[in-house]
Design a protein around this motif. Sequence first.
Motif, PDB file in Angstrom:
ATOM      1  N   GLU A 244      46.495  39.179  41.492  1.00 26.88           N
ATOM      2  CA  GLU A 244      48.017  39.036  40.902  1.00 26.88           C
ATOM      3  C   GLU A 244      48.678  37.773  41.175  1.00 26.88           C
ATOM      4  O   GLU A 244      49.893  37.796  41.170  1.00 26.88           O
ATOM      5  CB  GLU A 244      48.776  40.370  41.441  1.00 26.88           C
TER       6      GLU A 244
ATOM      7  N   ASN B 177      42.051  33.623  33.397  1.00 28.01           N
ATOM      8  CA  ASN B 177      43.263  33.861  33.666  1.00 28.01           C
ATOM      9  C   ASN B 177      43.460  35.203  32.844  1.00 28.01           C
ATOM     10  O   ASN B 177      43.344  35.405  31.810  1.00 28.01           O
ATOM     11  CB  ASN B 177      44.286  32.688  33.201  1.00 28.01           C
ATOM     12  N   ARG B 178      44.243  36.267  33.661  1.00 33.58           N
ATOM     13  CA  ARG B 178      44.557  37.481  33.017  1.00 33.58           C
ATOM     14  C   ARG B 178      45.842  37.388  32.061  1.00 33.58           C
ATOM     15  O   ARG B 178      46.808  36.747  32.457  1.00 33.58           O
ATOM     16  CB  ARG B 178      44.421  38.566  33.976  1.00 33.58           C
ATOM     17  N   PRO B 179      45.682  38.204  30.957  1.00 35.19           N
ATOM     18  CA  PRO B 179      46.882  37.984  30.234  1.00 35.19           C
ATOM     19  C   PRO B 179      48.328  38.441  30.884  1.00 35.19           C
ATOM     20  O   PRO B 179      49.232  37.963  30.585  1.00 35.19           O
ATOM     21  CB  PRO B 179      46.738  38.822  29.051  1.00 35.19           C
ATOM     22  N   GLU B 180      47.939  39.436  31.740  1.00 37.49           N
ATOM     23  CA  GLU B 180      49.265  40.046  32.283  1.00 37.49           C
ATOM     24  C   GLU B 180      49.349  39.241  33.716  1.00 37.49           C
ATOM     25  O   GLU B 180      50.404  39.671  34.443  1.00 37.49           O
ATOM     26  CB  GLU B 180      48.798  41.485  32.678  1.00 37.49           C
ATOM     27  N   GLY B 181      48.663  38.441  34.107  1.00 42.45           N
ATOM     28  CA  GLY B 181      49.171  37.344  35.143  1.00 42.45           C
ATOM     29  C   GLY B 181      47.702  37.735  36.099  1.00 42.45           C
ATOM     30  O   GLY B 181      47.311  38.778  36.300  1.00 42.45           O
TER      31      GLY B 181
ATOM     32  N   LYS C 273      40.869  36.232  37.108  1.00 48.64           N
ATOM     33  CA  LYS C 273      39.788  37.269  37.088  1.00 48.64           C
ATOM     34  C   LYS C 273      38.544  36.484  37.382  1.00 48.64           C
ATOM     35  O   LYS C 273      38.310  35.558  36.792  1.00 48.64           O
ATOM     36  CB  LYS C 273      39.762  38.002  35.849  1.00 48.64           C
TER      37      LYS C 273
END
Length: 204
Positions: free
Chosen positions: A133, A185-189, A192
């Motif tokens: 996160e 990078n994860r779309p939700e932040g 990964k």
Amino acid sequence: AAISHDLKSPLARVRLRIEELEDEGRRRDIEADLDEMLQMIDSSLDFLKPDHGGEDLQRIDMGAIVGSICDDISDRGHAVTLHRQDRAVVQGRRLALKRAFTNLIGNAIKYGMSAGVTVTTEQDTVTVTIVDEGPGIPEDELERVFAPFYRVETSRSRETGGVGLGLTVAHTVITAHGGTLKLSNRPEGGLKAVATLPKSSARP
């Protein structure tokens, strides 16, 4: 490796000599620089050490290896979750793979405050996915972070510790087993990391 080893003696002598400095602020600054240099030397020696070259290939349950890493991290009070499938078995070198995934999961904790780990298996591959996160990594640096000593200064600076070899080690070990390691990078932040290993392929 020889140069890194030989540098430790003169640096130790420098540390002794700066004790004579009367300016306490300057002495602290120099000591901090020496500590960083020694950490880089120790990390270099650790990186160059052939800690898995002599290991025999064996059948390894990746779920068990990753599970033991997560248990150790959880016991130290960090937030980590694990979801795994049974019989996620690969042919590989146990110590090398444990070192690689300790680095990956440790990075998620260090830079992303938490780690969500998933182990899945397909017909010919086992995949370990690690999400955090944290702030992620700039898109143009996602490949460069695998280079030795490369650090993303905006979010993964030396203030967090380390000298930029954790991802290098993980990438080297996983590719030596015929696998791949991809960061995104994860779309939700958050970041990964997806490591995919073949079930029966590792270079000798």
